[in-house]
Design an enzyme around this catalytic site. Structure first.
Site, PDB file in Angstrom:
ATOM      1  N   HIS A   1       0.826  -1.217   0.000  1.00 32.24           N
ATOM      2  CA  HIS A   1       0.000   0.000   0.000  1.00 32.24           C
ATOM      3  C   HIS A   1       0.853   1.256   0.000  1.00 32.24           C
ATOM      4  CE1 HIS A   1       0.272  -0.117   4.579  1.00 32.24           C
ATOM      5  NE2 HIS A   1       0.488   1.153   4.333  1.00 32.24           N
TER       6      HIS A   1
ATOM      7  N   ASP B   1      -0.293  -7.510   1.338  1.00 35.57           N
ATOM      8  CA  ASP B   1       0.207  -6.137   1.466  1.00 35.57           C
ATOM      9  C   ASP B   1       1.716  -6.160   1.701  1.00 35.57           C
ATOM     10  OD1 ASP B   1       0.400  -3.421   1.721  1.00 35.57           O
ATOM     11  OD2 ASP B   1      -0.612  -3.306   3.668  1.00 35.57           O
TER      12      ASP B   1
ATOM     13  N   SER C   1       3.827   2.705   8.396  1.00 34.69           N
ATOM     14  CA  SER C   1       3.415   1.761   7.364  1.00 34.69           C
ATOM     15  C   SER C   1       4.606   1.279   6.557  1.00 34.69           C
ATOM     16  CB  SER C   1       2.406   2.428   6.419  1.00 34.69           C
ATOM     17  OG  SER C   1       1.146   2.527   7.011  1.00 34.69           O
TER      18      SER C   1
END
Length: 382
Positions: A152, A214, A330
């Site tokens: 992502h 992911d 992230s």
């Protein structure tokens, strides 16, 4: 796989009679880490032939890093094609246990601020925007040439279309200063390396609310230079580590992500991708937090309340008030030591979690790296 070392030695020695300022035969004077084949030979252990060869190829220094004349015709790719196109064993492209997952000091136990030489495999992802640039995701160095991150962070639904992932920064601690010091302990300038190729998992769907697959790799334009502040973490490729039940282990997450305070009324909102990074509040200094790994069953029960499915290719950690990964972390690693190993391994990649971060009873969700080691090995190249 490769031609035998004596032939390598003979051919290189034939072109290595040089002065300290120039290289012959099309060779380039580069730091030894950028001469992939010879650097890997050195990592596997020195021998008299290799020592003599490297002395003959020596062409100077870059700071304290020795430089050698590296001939392009003897690159790993050429060795492979000369040997009938035999594929390179991808395991040989990863650092050995003697090189990965080690750090100079383990001074800090608990706390939030990471020390200057702690977790030297942490990476920052730089995005170029129409007006300026910024760091909006993290990653982890797994070899001199590859950084592991979240899909992502490279093709997320919330990633602005006019942003371009351009570089990876290694060896950073405080993003507001070029050289970081704590007392007399100083790092050199960070290494900013251009991203040569972005490799998201083929089955990652940015619109998938469950954020399956992911995970992504970033191939760097040139090798990272390893030192006390830049080192790779270990990838859990061996069977005994992959079989280790991680529930109950305390892991660490590090990064420069958003810092939040808890409110009296907590509304759980799931975030994913680069959304809400635009609000700022990221930390200038690398932070860390200890989070316990929780069972997938427990995690699935929690996230079922918001119609999210947790699969065996994901894992969860946290759920303790005020202790969690957060936006901006992230793509960074969920990492720890297991069994009898003293090395640090990357077991998870930060994917998504609750907001506010660190909401009691709501763990963060991570891509389970042990389920993707075969995919990683299939993608890395010399």
């Amino acid at each position: 796989m490769f031609v035998k070392q004596p032939l390598v030695f003979f051919v290189l020695l034939a072109i290595s009679r040089i002065d300290a300022q120039s290289c012959q035969g099309g060779a380039q004077c580069v730091i030894i880490q950028q001469c992939t084949y010879l650097y890997r030979q050195l990592q596997q252990g020195s021998n008299p032939q290799l020592t003599i060869l490297l002395r003959n190829l020596h062409c100077g220094f870059q700071d304290e890093n020795p430089k050698i004349c590296c001939p392009p015709e003897l690159s790993e790719q050429q060795f492979s094609s000369r040997n009938g196109g035999a594929p390179v064993d991808p395991h040989s492209l990863l650092p050995s246990l003697a090189q990965c997952g080690t750090q100079t000091d383990d001074r800090i136990v608990g706390g939030t601020r990471a020390e200057i030489d702690e977790h030297p495999w942490m990476a920052l992802l730089r995005y170029d925007k129409p007006r300026g640039w910024g760091f909006y995701c993290g990653g982890v160095l797994i070899s001199s040439k590859y950084v592991l991150t979240a899909a992502h962070c490279v093709k997320g639904e919330d990633l602005p279309k006019n942003w371009r992932l351009s570089q990876v920064r290694l060896g950073e601690w405080n993003t507001t200063s070029s050289v970081d010091c704590i007392d007399a302990d100083c790092s050199g300038p960070p290494q900013d390396i251009v991203v040569e190729r972005v490799i998201p998992h083929e089955d990652y769907d940015p619109a998938d609310i469950h954020q399956a697959n992911d995970i992504a790799l970033l191939r760097l334009q040139h090798n990272a230079v390893f030192n006390d502040f830049v080192k790779p973490i270990c990838l859990p490729t061996s069977g005994d580590i992959k079989r280790t039940a991680l529930e109950g282990y305390d892991m660490e997450v590090a990064g420069w992500g958003k810092t939040e305070t808890q409110s009296d009324t907590i509304q759980v909102v799931i975030y994913s991708g680069v959304q809400s990074l635009l609000s700022g509040s990221e930390s200038d200094v690398k932070l860390k937090v200890v989070v316990p790994v929780v069972s997938n069953a427990q995690c699935a029960s929690v996230f079922s309340r918001v119609s999210r499915t947790i699969t065996g290719k994901q894992m969860c950690a946290g759920g303790v008030a005020g202790q969690d990964s957060c936006r901006g972390d992230s793509g960074g690693p969920l990492m720890g030591k297991v069994s009898s190993y003293s090395n640090w391994f990357v077991f998870g990649v930060v994917s998504y979690g609750p907001s506010p971060c660190g909401t009691q009873g709501w763990p963060g969700v991570y891509t389970r790296v042990t389920e993707y080691t075969d995919w990683i090995l299939s993608k890395i190249k010399p």
